[in-house]
Design a protein around this motif. Sequence first.
Motif, short mmCIF file in Angstrom:
data_model
loop_
_atom_site.label_atom_id
_atom_site.label_comp_id
_atom_site.label_asym_id
_atom_site.label_seq_id
_atom_site.Cartn_x
_atom_site.Cartn_y
_atom_site.Cartn_z
N SER A 265 36.74 41.54 44.17
CA SER A 265 35.79 42.63 43.81
C SER A 265 36.61 43.30 42.68
CB SER A 265 35.46 43.68 45.11
OG SER A 265 34.88 42.91 45.94
N TYR A 278 31.47 46.01 49.14
CA TYR A 278 32.11 45.20 50.08
C TYR A 278 31.43 44.45 51.13
CZ TYR A 278 35.96 47.88 47.58
OH TYR A 278 36.80 48.41 47.03
N ALA A 282 29.62 41.67 47.40
CA ALA A 282 30.66 41.05 47.20
C ALA A 282 30.90 39.85 47.80
CB ALA A 282 31.93 42.14 47.40
#
Length: 327
Positions: A265, A278, A282
Amino acid sequence: MSLTFFLPPLEQINSEIARQAGVELYVLRLDLMHPWVNGNKWFKLKYNLLEAKEKKFTTLLTFGGAYSNHIYATAAAGNLFGFRTIGLIRGEERLPLNPTLNFAVQQGMHLVYLNREMYRQRNTPALQEYLRQRFGEVFIIPEGGNNLNGVHGCTEIIDHAMPTVVTERSRSAGYAYTFNSICVACGTATTLAGIALSLHDKQRAIAFPVLKNGAFLTQEIESLLTNYLASGLPSPYTSPASWQLVCDYHFGGYAKVNDDLLLFSQQFREQHGVPLDYVYTAKMFYGVIDLLKQGFFCKGDCLLLVHTGGLQGNVGMEERLQRFSKI
């Protein structure tokens, strides 16, 4: 009902890995549509909000975890459109509130915590009747906006990538080039269902479940598609485009991350100027890049990666990771 949105940019990702694979890569930046109600969250909320308004409801009630993007967006949208909001949160209360829940409270959302056993019953008629008895006449939006209203909104996502992108390859060949594959992270599968319904038969939708053992979503997707087509709600086509689940990039399950994902990321943002959340995007972006290395896509393909927002959740996730690193 009005809400000012920015047109989401469509950006090409100049990736050496994509070039070596002979594939063109674009990202639809739904994260830039609005500071609070962005990504796929707006599309899943849009027709729920319209129905609630038309039926004269004044209170929205919905469900989510402590870091839920849906809770965040519903609280903001409720405040913007004049609804009271109630958020039923999975698990016990933890103080101080994390940034997601703190924002929801600032937007006027009343938080109620459900133990995990009761939370699992959130879609049952018995619990929903109990909630109506407790909170009065409320408009219930399922977790993640996972209903036909949500699917309806998500059929409009790809419209924001049109008119058809004319890529470098197609420009030199003298023809307009559409996306072969549309890639999206997958939680409840509502977004995938809406996208599949909006594509023509020469395109495909590829979803990357962020849940462990995500193949179980196949039945949910088929049910959403069947029920939507039977509902009479608008659909550009009489049947969905082909779709598939790629279940190998969940990184241990929902909201689970590891050093590889965090490093990916960070590097992706530095190289391409695109921040990733996240929990969802990602993992999808990581999966796409890894599949490019494996030759999963055909030379000449043009991929569209849908950025579904949720970046505000990174703050809470980073705080949680820092606490764990100190234990």
